[in-house]
Design an enzyme around this catalytic site. Structure first.
Site, PDB file in Angstrom:
ATOM      1  N   GLY A  95       0.818  -1.200   0.000  1.00  0.00           N
ATOM      2  CA  GLY A  95       0.000   0.000   0.000  1.00  0.00           C
ATOM      3  C   GLY A  95       0.849   1.245   0.000  1.00  0.00           C
ATOM      4  O   GLY A  95       2.059   1.184  -0.223  1.00  0.00           O
ATOM      5  N   ASN A  96       0.222   2.389   0.212  1.00  0.00           N
ATOM      6  CA  ASN A  96       0.959   3.655   0.274  1.00  0.00           C
ATOM      7  C   ASN A  96       0.346   4.538   1.345  1.00  0.00           C
ATOM      8  O   ASN A  96      -0.669   4.183   1.946  1.00  0.00           O
ATOM      9  CB  ASN A  96       0.975   4.336  -1.092  1.00  0.00           C
ATOM     10  N   ARG A  97       0.973   5.684   1.585  1.00  0.00           N
ATOM     11  CA  ARG A  97       0.607   6.514   2.729  1.00  0.00           C
ATOM     12  C   ARG A  97      -0.494   7.543   2.443  1.00  0.00           C
ATOM     13  O   ARG A  97      -0.741   8.415   3.265  1.00  0.00           O
ATOM     14  CB  ARG A  97       1.834   7.273   3.239  1.00  0.00           C
TER      15      ARG A  97
END
Ligand code: CTP
Ligand code: CA
Length: 227
Positions: A33-35
């Site tokens: 995932g990412n932030r």
């Protein structure tokens, strides 16, 4: 300047906004995932509702509360987001891709939780490319539909932004300057809005709502230019 909340200058328009970050599963309990928090996309949805638009918000894994007055659909992966946005875009006057879409996904999704094997290193994770949703939307857009991308750049912000705008083929690219503590998960953004006609509108450091309003201003300018 700009219209702000009191003038319903988006009335009669259907706008689609994507927000958050996609998650690409490795197995039933793990993902890449990412932030991205979704704050900028949600601010775009809220300001569009305030300016009178019908808003479809496609939310990828954001924990933010649903904006009042928007139709919210939840998605997980880039492929789910692609299907949802192409469907919603069919009758949209504008599509804004504020979501952080994972460029790659694991080639295989294990059906069961991946287990450790005693005395052995794990298998390497093989990645494959995800579809480029913004490029696909831009290539397939109907006359008068405005397609907007977002990009976060850490260096050569203007040059990288102009090149990306041309490569994606979209109408508008909002380029965020990011660094150690800039943009991700914060309440504020600093950006420049690039338009395919060569326009460059710097937006000073300020709330994501203010940047959202400037984006809708740029979208309405493109509608006017299209006649
Ligand atoms: N985007 C998309 N589909 C992808 C990747 C990105 O629609 N598979 C969209 C994002 O939502 C964003 C814009 O493209 O609006 C720019 O994303 P960015 O990651 O900056 O562009 P990339 O082409 O992936 O370039 P980079 O290699 O710098 O990550
Ligand atoms: Ca990317």
């Amino acid at each position: 300047t700009g219209a702000g909340a009191l003038v319903p200058d988006l009335a009669g328009r259907h706008v689609v906004v994507t927000a958050g970050g996609t998650r690409e599963p490795l197995d039933p309990v793990r993902f890449l995932g990412n932030r991205s928090s979704g704050k900028q996309g949600y601010a775009l949805a809220r300001t569009a509702v305030a300016r009178g638009a019908r808003v479809t918000l496609l939310s990828a894994n954001s924990e933010l509360p649903d904006p009042a007055g928007a139709e919210v659909r939840r998605v997980g992966t880039a492929e789910e987001l692609r299907d949802a946005v192409l469907k919603a875009a069919a009758d949209a006057d504008a599509v804004v891709m504020a979501a952080a879409v994972a460029d790659f996904r694991p080639a295989d999704r294990a059906g069961q939780k991946i287990k450790k094997v005693e005395g052995r290193d794990p298998e390497p994770v093989v990645l494959v490319r995800n579809p480029d949703i913004l490029a696909e939307l831009s290539a397939g857009r109907a006359a008068g539909q405005v397609v907007v991308g977002f990009a976060a750049e850490t260096e050569n912000v203007l040059a990288n932004g102009q090149a990306k705008l041309a490569r994606k083929g979209c109408d508008i690219l909002v380029v965020n300057q990011v660094g150690e503590d800039r943009a991700f998960g914060t309440e504020e953004n600093e950006a420049v809005i690039l338009a395919a006609d060569g326009g460059e509108t710097p937006v000073p450091h300020g709330p994501k709502e203010a940047l959202a309003d400037r984006v809708w201003d740029a979208v309405t300018r493109r509608w006017s230019a299209a006649g």
